[in-house]
Design an enzyme around this catalytic site. Sequence first.
Site, PDB file in Angstrom:
ATOM      1  N   ASP A  76       0.870  -1.166   0.000  1.00  0.00           N
ATOM      2  CA  ASP A  76       0.000   0.000   0.000  1.00  0.00           C
ATOM      3  C   ASP A  76       0.916   1.228   0.000  1.00  0.00           C
ATOM      4  O   ASP A  76       2.140   1.099  -0.141  1.00  0.00           O
ATOM      5  CB  ASP A  76      -0.965  -0.021   1.185  1.00  0.00           C
ATOM      6  CG  ASP A  76      -0.314   0.257   2.533  1.00  0.00           C
ATOM      7  OD1 ASP A  76       0.934   0.305   2.621  1.00  0.00           O
ATOM      8  OD2 ASP A  76      -1.063   0.428   3.520  1.00  0.00           O
ATOM      9  N   CYS A 133       3.245  -2.944   4.116  1.00  0.00           N
ATOM     10  CA  CYS A 133       2.460  -1.763   4.469  1.00  0.00           C
ATOM     11  C   CYS A 133       3.228  -1.045   5.567  1.00  0.00           C
ATOM     12  O   CYS A 133       4.402  -1.342   5.792  1.00  0.00           O
ATOM     13  CB  CYS A 133       1.024  -2.126   4.878  1.00  0.00           C
ATOM     14  SG  CYS A 133       0.803  -3.024   6.417  1.00  0.00           S
ATOM     15  N   THR A 170       3.074  -1.109   8.885  1.00  0.00           N
ATOM     16  CA  THR A 170       3.523  -2.014   9.951  1.00  0.00           C
ATOM     17  C   THR A 170       3.698  -3.453   9.476  1.00  0.00           C
ATOM     18  O   THR A 170       4.335  -4.238  10.151  1.00  0.00           O
ATOM     19  CB  THR A 170       2.501  -2.048  11.104  1.00  0.00           C
ATOM     20  OG1 THR A 170       1.261  -2.568  10.594  1.00  0.00           O
ATOM     21  CG2 THR A 170       2.303  -0.674  11.719  1.00  0.00           C
ATOM     22  N   HIS A 210       9.861 -23.885   9.456  1.00  0.00           N
ATOM     23  CA  HIS A 210       8.855 -24.530  10.298  1.00  0.00           C
ATOM     24  C   HIS A 210       7.428 -24.363   9.800  1.00  0.00           C
ATOM     25  O   HIS A 210       6.597 -25.245  10.028  1.00  0.00           O
ATOM     26  CB  HIS A 210       8.932 -23.984  11.723  1.00  0.00           C
ATOM     27  CG  HIS A 210      10.225 -24.278  12.394  1.00  0.00           C
ATOM     28  ND1 HIS A 210      10.404 -24.108  13.752  1.00  0.00           N
ATOM     29  CD2 HIS A 210      11.415 -24.711  11.924  1.00  0.00           C
ATOM     30  CE1 HIS A 210      11.640 -24.435  14.074  1.00  0.00           C
ATOM     31  NE2 HIS A 210      12.279 -24.796  12.981  1.00  0.00           N
ATOM     32  N   HIS A 243       7.289 -30.777  11.010  1.00  0.00           N
ATOM     33  CA  HIS A 243       6.659 -29.500  10.673  1.00  0.00           C
ATOM     34  C   HIS A 243       5.544 -29.677   9.637  1.00  0.00           C
ATOM     35  O   HIS A 243       4.582 -28.915   9.622  1.00  0.00           O
ATOM     36  CB  HIS A 243       7.710 -28.515  10.180  1.00  0.00           C
ATOM     37  CG  HIS A 243       8.828 -28.324  11.150  1.00  0.00           C
ATOM     38  ND1 HIS A 243       8.656 -27.713  12.370  1.00  0.00           N
ATOM     39  CD2 HIS A 243      10.129 -28.700  11.101  1.00  0.00           C
ATOM     40  CE1 HIS A 243       9.802 -27.701  13.030  1.00  0.00           C
ATOM     41  NE2 HIS A 243      10.714 -28.301  12.283  1.00  0.00           N
TER      42      HIS A 243
END
Length: 149
Positions: A8, A65, A67, A98, A133
């Site tokens: 964004d 973005c 954060t 993992h 995993h």
Amino acid sequence: MKVVIASDHGGYRLKQEIIKHLENKNVEYEDYGTFSDESVDYPDYGERVGEAVASGKFDRGIVICGTGIGISIAANKVPGVRAALCGDCFSAKASREHNDANVLALGERVIGVELAKMIVDIWLETEFLGGRHERRVSKISAIEEKYAK
């Protein structure tokens, strides 16, 4: 490996730096936008990348973005996507080994450009370990299927 990348407006500058980095590493990529720092809605770009990865058109995706949180949440709504928000190298490696993360989320306002490049390199170079995993990733897929409508 084919990578799709999008951001964004809050991640636009970091996306441009990561694209240059991918080009320098000869990584094949496609840019799904945004193409300026004008305000846009991060869910649109998280969904685009998620769909492109889930469809098999791309091996992996990178979303950015401010954060990394909102765009990763949006990408994770696409069935088959395992987006991991990483702000350090250990998490980037573990998310691949993992969790078989197929989308990497970054936050432009949280990490610097050089750290972001290191995270991208580690994330792209690390393979899924499978084994125990695999069972856990399969359980994630089962949860997704359980709630699919």
